[in-house]
Enzyme design. Structure first.
Site, PDB file in Angstrom:
ATOM      1  N   HIS A 217       0.827  -1.201   0.000  1.00 16.51           N
ATOM      2  CA  HIS A 217       0.000   0.000   0.000  1.00 16.51           C
ATOM      3  C   HIS A 217       0.865   1.255   0.000  1.00 16.51           C
ATOM      4  O   HIS A 217       0.455   2.299   0.490  1.00 16.51           O
ATOM      5  CB  HIS A 217      -0.923   0.025   1.224  1.00 16.51           C
ATOM      6  CG  HIS A 217      -1.851  -1.131   1.284  1.00 16.51           C
ATOM      7  ND1 HIS A 217      -1.540  -2.279   1.977  1.00 16.51           N
ATOM      8  CD2 HIS A 217      -3.065  -1.333   0.727  1.00 16.51           C
ATOM      9  CE1 HIS A 217      -2.541  -3.134   1.851  1.00 16.51           C
ATOM     10  NE2 HIS A 217      -3.466  -2.590   1.107  1.00 16.51           N
ATOM     11  N   GLY A 401      -6.027  11.249   4.435  1.00 12.64           N
ATOM     12  CA  GLY A 401      -6.710  12.480   4.049  1.00 12.64           C
ATOM     13  C   GLY A 401      -7.804  12.240   3.031  1.00 12.64           C
ATOM     14  O   GLY A 401      -8.944  12.700   3.194  1.00 12.64           O
ATOM     15  N   ILE A 402      -7.490  11.493   1.989  1.00 14.49           N
ATOM     16  CA  ILE A 402      -8.477  11.269   0.937  1.00 14.49           C
ATOM     17  C   ILE A 402      -9.615  10.375   1.433  1.00 14.49           C
ATOM     18  O   ILE A 402     -10.770  10.548   1.053  1.00 14.49           O
ATOM     19  CB  ILE A 402      -7.807  10.675  -0.312  1.00 14.49           C
ATOM     20  CG1 ILE A 402      -8.744  10.804  -1.515  1.00 14.49           C
ATOM     21  CG2 ILE A 402      -7.390   9.240  -0.121  1.00 14.49           C
ATOM     22  CD1 ILE A 402      -8.051  10.499  -2.821  1.00 14.49           C
ATOM     23  N   GLY A 403      -9.306   9.430   2.330  1.00 17.50           N
ATOM     24  CA  GLY A 403     -10.362   8.609   2.909  1.00 17.50           C
ATOM     25  C   GLY A 403     -11.297   9.435   3.768  1.00 17.50           C
ATOM     26  O   GLY A 403     -12.528   9.282   3.711  1.00 17.50           O
ATOM     27  N   ARG A 542      -0.963  -0.111  10.060  1.00 22.19           N
ATOM     28  CA  ARG A 542       0.090  -0.255   9.062  1.00 22.19           C
ATOM     29  C   ARG A 542       1.387   0.434   9.470  1.00 22.19           C
ATOM     30  O   ARG A 542       2.457   0.113   8.962  1.00 22.19           O
ATOM     31  CB  ARG A 542      -0.377   0.323   7.724  1.00 22.19           C
ATOM     32  CG  ARG A 542      -1.482  -0.481   7.087  1.00 22.19           C
ATOM     33  CD  ARG A 542      -1.905   0.123   5.771  1.00 22.19           C
ATOM     34  NE  ARG A 542      -3.130  -0.517   5.299  1.00 22.19           N
ATOM     35  CZ  ARG A 542      -3.861  -0.056   4.313  1.00 22.19           C
ATOM     36  NH1 ARG A 542      -3.509   1.043   3.687  1.00 22.19           N
ATOM     37  NH2 ARG A 542      -4.954  -0.687   3.928  1.00 22.19           N
ATOM     38  N   ASP A 555      -0.061  11.115  15.096  1.00 17.20           N
ATOM     39  CA  ASP A 555      -0.903  10.154  14.389  1.00 17.20           C
ATOM     40  C   ASP A 555      -1.945  10.899  13.566  1.00 17.20           C
ATOM     41  O   ASP A 555      -2.595  11.839  14.059  1.00 17.20           O
ATOM     42  CB  ASP A 555      -1.598   9.237  15.395  1.00 17.20           C
ATOM     43  CG  ASP A 555      -2.566   8.296  14.711  1.00 17.20           C
ATOM     44  OD1 ASP A 555      -2.103   7.386  14.011  1.00 17.20           O
ATOM     45  OD2 ASP A 555      -3.783   8.502  14.857  1.00 17.20           O
ATOM     46  N   ALA A 556      -2.122  10.473  12.317  1.00 17.01           N
ATOM     47  CA  ALA A 556      -3.043  11.177  11.420  1.00 17.01           C
ATOM     48  C   ALA A 556      -4.486  11.089  11.912  1.00 17.01           C
ATOM     49  O   ALA A 556      -5.241  12.064  11.846  1.00 17.01           O
ATOM     50  CB  ALA A 556      -2.935  10.594  10.007  1.00 17.01           C
ATOM     51  N   GLY A 557      -4.890   9.927  12.427  1.00 22.16           N
ATOM     52  CA  GLY A 557      -6.258   9.778  12.917  1.00 22.16           C
ATOM     53  C   GLY A 557      -6.543  10.637  14.134  1.00 22.16           C
ATOM     54  O   GLY A 557      -7.616  11.244  14.257  1.00 22.16           O
TER      55      GLY A 557
END
Length: 576
Positions: A217, A401-403, A542, A555-557
């Site tokens: 990925h 971001g896109i999700g 991941r 963390d992005a989330g």
């Protein structure tokens, strides 16, 4: 790819439509995937596989006689939603149950698990299995933590061939588990992949170097080594896999193995054959008997330049299943007899979302505020979409971001439609939750669907929302996300921001603070906690195999949740 397709939000839908049009002999389209054109023979277990798009021929190219009965495909590197998987499984079901199979990634585990629950509620007997063949993603003592990569093919095929032999569901599952336990893969890459619409690859490899132990990925490898010759690459792949044999294969001498040399997108077939020449010689020198090898692109990663080697250590049963004929768009071998009688393609159930439950006037008024909050949420995601992708790409696949953009946009649209039909606050939020989960897929889709649904359930459609009711909903959302994802504070996930947000909000409301002030206090706590994740090492998802690379980056989330809670506070402050 960036020149041909610049709208990744519609990529999977249009790719599936084109795939089905090109391969009508084998497949027909259903919502979110494809199933065999002729249906599943009556009384045969249906093997339904799936994962994100960007890996062709996995997963849609593996649907056909001798292989999968259906495939659910999400957007770019994002798992299909639970609703997509349920739709494909119902269309593929032949009356003998369904085995859902997928790579071991958090989003896939969440959505396939939820789909299994929904199918069971529908009266469909269902089992699940996550493929875990990638030895670079976790140690020998942690097989359940490993990713699924090109080992998908032999594991899927073993299950599908067992199903075509007429075995019952639990025996098909045991066959898949046995194949998975005997499958190992390892990969290398010379450059990263570039997502549709992006201007640069998700990771780069320095000149004269290669990444070792990469994901599929766009995750970077776990290390780097000097760029090898073809023979040196073959020696690295073979020697690494021969160091870790299954427990019931004590030595490679005299063993039989299905061998797959897989190109990840940009390595040409002639180059693969040059590498395989040495792979075959090295395995023969080790005493391994190669059984029907496969050389080609089987599980790709867009335009990534890299290869992986997969060994499935065969016994008599697994060898028979590996050799069994198959006729799918991307994998054919042997000759098949005339197909068994099938009941024909099953129609998908209509999902009537037009009618909404009755709601009080107070709840409908609150629903308008909910819609404004969702609009602000989507706007905040739009504003920060590139930043969220960049943060996620440090140790992950860069799609956060896109999700989030796909999910929040779909949630706002669904909420607006529900409000126009006279829905109350609870229904507006639950419709938004389902749309977010269905459109976004991936881990964030499942988790944000859980969050919105929990708050919507707490609000309901009859009573005017109160600060206490909202706080209760957020508290349940926090608990639900932890139950679903299995993460706790300190794992470097969204949970690190969600838990302090929920706890602070509940405490402030219980102390009698008005909702606006309590939410402000909670959003501040979430922001501080999200920033603090920069100093944590990831223990889930991941990013875990690349833990050290994420140090210094939040963390992005967690970061996106903190941004959203601050945006919603702006709506609450204005409303009050």
């Amino acid at each position: 790819m960036t020149r041909l397709f610049n709208d990744p939000t519609a990529f999977a839908d249009e790719a599936l439509e084109g795939f089905a049009a090109a391969h009508r002999r084998w497949v027909r389209s259903v919502t979110g995937g494809v199933v065999r054109a002729g249906g599943t023979p009556d009384g045969e277990v249906a093997v339904v596989v799936g994962g994100g798009s960007g890996h062709y021929p996995a997963f849609s190219g593996l649907v056909g006689r001798g292989l999968a009965h259906g495939a659910a495909v999400g957007n770019v590197f994002a798992s299909p939603s639970a609703q997509q998987i349920r739709s494909v499984a119902r269309a593929a079901h032949g009356g003998a149950g369904v085995l859902l199979m997928y790579g071991n990634y958090a989003g896939d585990v969440l959505h396939f698990g939820q789909a299994a629950e929904r199918l069971a509620a529908d009266g469909v007997e269902v089992r699940t299995l996550a493929v875990t063949d990638d030895i670079s993603s976790a140690g020998p003592g942690q097989p359940a933590e490993r990713r699924g990569i090109a080992g998908d093919l032999p594991v899927f095929k073993a299950a599908a061939a067992a199903a075509e032999e007429g075995l019952p569901l639990d025996e098909v599952l045991r066959t898949a588990e046995h194949a998975n336990a005997r499958t190992r893969s390892f990969g290398i890459a010379f450059s990263g992949c570039t997502l549709p619409g992006a201007g640069h690859p998700l990771f780069t490899v320095p000149e004269g170097r290669m990444a070792v132990g990469l994901g599929i990925h766009g995750e970077p490898g776990i290390g780097e080594e000097p760029l090898p010759t073809a023979d040196e690459a073959a020696r690295l792949l073979v020697s690494t896999l021969l160091k870790e044999l299954p427990d019931d294969v004590p030595t490679p001498e005299g063993a039989r193995a299905a061998v797959i040399l897989n190109g990840l997108g940009s390595v040409k077939y002639e180059e693969l054959f040059v590498v395989y020449r040495t792979v075959a010689a090295l395995l023969a020198d080790a005493g391994v008997e190669i059984v029907e090898p496969e050389v080609g692109e089987l599980v790709t990663s867009f335009d990534m330049a890299g290869v992986s080697l997969t060994l499935t250590w065969l016994d008599d049963r697994l060898e028979r299943l590996w050799r069994a004929p198959a006729d799918a768009p991307a994998h054919r071998k042997g000759a098949l007899e005339a197909p068994a009688a099938a009941s024909g393609p099953r129609e998908e159930e209509a999902d009537d979302t037009a009618a909404v439950p009755p709601a009080s006037e107070e709840s409908r008024e609150a629903a308008a505020t909910v819609l404004t909050a969702l609009r602000a949420l989507a706007g905040t995601v739009d504003e920060h979409v590139e930043e969220l992708g960049r943060i996620d790409a440090v140790a992950g696949d860069g799609d956060h971001g896109i999700g989030m953009q796909r999910g929040s946009t779909a949630a706002h649209r669904a909420a607006a439609e529900a409000l126009a039909l006279g829905a109350g606050a609870g229904t507006v939020l639950t419709r938004a939750a389902d749309a977010w989960a269905d459109r976004a897929g991936g881990t964030s889709g499942a988790l944000w669907g859980t969050i919105l649904r929990a708050v919507g359930t707490a609000l309901g459609d009859q009573d005017a929302p109160t600060a206490s009711r909202i706080a209760d909903g957020v508290t349940e959302a926090s608990a639900g996300v932890r139950r679903l994802g299995g993460a706790e504070t300190g794992d470097k996930t969204m949970v690190d921001a969600l838990v302090p947000f929920a706890d602070t909000l509940a405490a402030a409301v219980a102390a009698g603070e008005p909702l606006t002030g309590a939410w402000d206090r909670a959003a501040t706590a979430a922001g501080s906690a999200a920033a603090a994740t920069a100093e944590l090492l990831p223990r889930k998802g991941r990013a875990r195999p690349h833990a050290e690379k994420s140090l210094g980056t939040p963390d992005a989330g967690a970061h996106s949740l903190a941004l959203i809670t601050r945006a919603v506070h702006g709506v609450l402050r204005h409303d009050h």
